[in-house]
Scaffold this motif. Structure first.
Motif, PDB file in Angstrom:
ATOM      1  N   LEU A  56       1.000  -1.180  -0.102  1.00  0.00           N
ATOM      2  CA  LEU A  56      -0.170   0.003  -0.032  1.00  0.00           C
ATOM      3  C   LEU A  56       0.906   1.260  -0.128  1.00  0.00           C
ATOM      4  CD1 LEU A  56      -2.930  -0.815   2.631  1.00  0.00           C
ATOM      5  CD2 LEU A  56      -2.861  -1.160  -0.125  1.00  0.00           C
ATOM      6  N   SER A  58       2.706   2.791  -1.908  1.00  0.00           N
ATOM      7  CA  SER A  58       2.684   4.032  -3.011  1.00  0.00           C
ATOM      8  C   SER A  58       1.109   4.613  -3.147  1.00  0.00           C
ATOM      9  CB  SER A  58       2.669   3.363  -4.488  1.00  0.00           C
ATOM     10  OG  SER A  58       1.596   2.257  -4.506  1.00  0.00           O
ATOM     11  N   HIS A  59      -0.002   3.830  -2.541  1.00  0.00           N
ATOM     12  CA  HIS A  59      -1.311   4.550  -2.435  1.00  0.00           C
ATOM     13  C   HIS A  59      -1.219   5.425  -1.340  1.00  0.00           C
ATOM     14  CE1 HIS A  59      -3.363   1.450  -5.050  1.00  0.00           C
ATOM     15  NE2 HIS A  59      -2.415   0.664  -4.519  1.00  0.00           N
ATOM     16  N   ALA A  63      -1.864   9.467  -1.639  1.00  0.00           N
ATOM     17  CA  ALA A  63      -3.048  10.125  -0.970  1.00  0.00           C
ATOM     18  C   ALA A  63      -2.497  11.059   0.031  1.00  0.00           C
ATOM     19  CB  ALA A  63      -3.719   8.975  -0.322  1.00  0.00           C
ATOM     20  N   ARG A 179      -3.152  -6.840  -3.537  1.00  0.00           N
ATOM     21  CA  ARG A 179      -2.985  -5.821  -4.644  1.00  0.00           C
ATOM     22  C   ARG A 179      -4.258  -6.427  -5.708  1.00  0.00           C
ATOM     23  NH1 ARG A 179      -0.077  -2.377  -7.157  1.00  0.00           N
ATOM     24  NH2 ARG A 179      -0.145  -2.350  -9.368  1.00  0.00           N
ATOM     25  N   LEU A 182      -7.377  -4.773  -4.270  1.00  0.00           N
ATOM     26  CA  LEU A 182      -7.380  -3.286  -4.576  1.00  0.00           C
ATOM     27  C   LEU A 182      -8.098  -2.977  -5.948  1.00  0.00           C
ATOM     28  CD1 LEU A 182      -4.045  -2.056  -3.152  1.00  0.00           C
ATOM     29  CD2 LEU A 182      -6.124  -1.943  -2.097  1.00  0.00           C
ATOM     30  N   ASP A 186     -10.899   0.021  -2.626  1.00  0.00           N
ATOM     31  CA  ASP A 186      -9.651   0.919  -2.210  1.00  0.00           C
ATOM     32  C   ASP A 186      -9.132   0.243  -1.109  1.00  0.00           C
ATOM     33  OD1 ASP A 186     -11.565   1.750  -0.362  1.00  0.00           O
ATOM     34  OD2 ASP A 186     -11.225   4.018  -1.033  1.00  0.00           O
ATOM     35  N   TRP A 187      -7.961   1.119  -0.551  1.00  0.00           N
ATOM     36  CA  TRP A 187      -7.349   0.710   0.718  1.00  0.00           C
ATOM     37  C   TRP A 187      -8.141   0.961   1.977  1.00  0.00           C
ATOM     38  CZ3 TRP A 187      -6.056   4.257   4.514  1.00  0.00           C
ATOM     39  CH2 TRP A 187      -6.186   5.526   3.903  1.00  0.00           C
TER      40      TRP A 187
END
Length: 451
Positions: A56, A58-59, A63, A179, A182, A186-187
């Motif tokens: 997560l 990179s997410h 964000a 992954r 996702l 979303d996370w």
């Protein structure tokens, strides 16, 4: 919780029970389903949540616009809270038993995951991640306490290997399966689901784990009990050898291996998720192999600490390859780090085999306290060191940043291994030294003939 019987079962299909006068014996199959499986599921979820930020990252960075130092601090908040709860959890495990303790703590962990799903800034996510670590901080120790109570000591290395393998499965689930999840949510939605699973696991432990009868073991004050743990030579020797490598294993594989693959190897996100999955899958086989090999070596007179020292030597060689940037196979290095690093989990079996049964909870949690404080320092400190270098236009930190950070970790781990080798040489020399002349003469003198 009452002490288990000190007499090992005659066959591997049965397990000793606490207070055999009032509690019936369970078969090995029953212990697997009612003791091992529910606690192993808790450890699975703990490992999943501990490692999920590697995928997560990179997410979260996108964000919240996190720097490497902030990303390291956010992820390592789990370790910090995990460490803080170890001593209270150990006391509670020894006093109330893992069944009651895990129900409460898993519900706290579920609350942390739910709060993480609703966090909207860096501070909120750090607090939620810390609550997760606090609630899940007893998962592995509760499992160790449960299996140490119901399973004969000679079987502990392999059973602990199976527990670590289940943790590896949780860590593997935090890679490619996450992954893929996702693609459908979303996370935030992911953490809502994980919160629900964590709460259900706590209830499952409460419903399935057998109740034990008999008085709780009587121990002295907390300070006295902790002194007993830290004064034990096997605890000090094990910690001095394995503790820092174990912290490096936890701190790096839970976040920075993935970032290293992105920044240095320049692999795309899909490839990174696949390699993290392969590495965590390798942990499953590595943990089982460590337990089996340790038991095999023990039957041939090889001490578990000697096995640990050999494995840690190989683990340091793998890290040396990161320092010199061994380029022929970045993929192989990332998998080897997690595969070989599983040797560090052997310290739990060594402690459980060697400490009094009524102290296994506190001894294991003292060890975990030290490991996770060190893992917090490793994970946050590694990010700070990498952050000293300016990233490129794509946001990738330079390779030299990672090489320098791995070199620092290597230098920190070397003294423990060198000190252990030197102690073993002194012990071997002392055992091989000839007896003093007077003692030798006494041994050679024939026994007196009775008159």
């Amino acid at each position: 919780m009452a002490e288990p019987s000190q007499t090992p079962p005659d066959t591997p299909g049965t397990c000793t029970m606490p207070d055999q006068a009032t509690t019936p014996r369970l078969s090995g199959v029953a212990v697997f389903f009612y003791v091992f499986l529910p606690f192993a599921l808790g450890h699975y979820l703990s490992s999943l949540l501990r490692n999920v930020n590697a995928v997560l990252a990179s997410h979260l960075v996108g964000a919240l616009a996190l720097t490497p130092g902030e990303l390291g601090l956010l992820t390592s908040a789990f370790f910090f809270a995990f460490a803080l709860v170890q001593l209270p959890a150990g006391i509670a495990l020894d006093r109330y038993g893992p069944r009651k303790v895990q129900l409460v703590m898993m519900l706290v962990g579920a609350l942390g995951a739910l709060l993480f799903s609703r966090g909207h800034d860096f501070a909120q996510l750090v607090v939620a991640r810390a609550i997760m670590g606090f609630g899940l901080g007893g998962c592995f120790m509760a499992a160790v306490k449960a299996v140490s109570t119901w399973i004969t000591p000679s079987r502990l290395p392999s059973v602990h290997g199976y527990l670590i393998a289940v943790g590896g499965l949780g860590a593997a689930t935090a890679t490619m399966p996450v992954r893929q999840a996702l693609e459908y949510t979303d996370w935030r939605g992911l953490f809502v689901m994980l919160a629900a699973l964590t709460a259900c696991c706590g209830l499952l432990i409460w419903l399935l784990c057998p109740r034990t009868t008999g008085p709780a073991p009587k121990r002295g004050p907390l300070g006295q009990a902790l002194r007993e743990v830290f004064r034990a030579p096997v605890f000090r020797t094990t910690a001095s050898l394995v503790l820092i490598p174990h912290a490096v294993f936890f701190g790096i594989q839970g976040l920075w291996i993935g970032r290293w693959l992105l920044d240095v190897a320049l692999f795309p996100d899909d490839a990174v998720a696949y390699l993290l999955y392969m590495g965590m899958a390798a942990v499953i086989f590595g943990a089982i192999a460590v337990g089996m090999i340790t038991e095999w070596a023990g039957r041939r007179g090889i001490a578990p600490l000697d096995m640990a020292a050999a494995g840690i030597g190989v683990f340091l060689l793998v890290q040396l390859a990161f320092v010199v940037s061994y380029q022929p196979s970045f993929q192989l290095l990332s998998v080897l780090f997690t595969l070989v690093g599983t040797i560090t989990g052997i310290e739990y079996a060594i402690i459980a085999q060697s400490m009094p049964k009524e102290l296994t909870g506190r001894a294991a949690t003292c060890l975990n306290l030290l490991i996770f404080i060190a893992a917090f320092v490793v994970q946050a400190g590694f990010g700070l060191m990498v952050g000293w270098w300016t990233p490129d236009a794509a946001g990738h930190a330079p390779a030299v940043a990672y090489r320098a950070a791995f070199a620092v970790l290597l230098l920190v781990q070397l003294p423990g291994l060198v000190g252990f080798v030197l102690r073993r040489r002194r012990q071997a020399a002392a055992s091989a030294a000839p007896l003093p002349a007077a003692l030798a003469a006494d041994e050679e003198e024939p026994p007196a003939t009775p008159t």
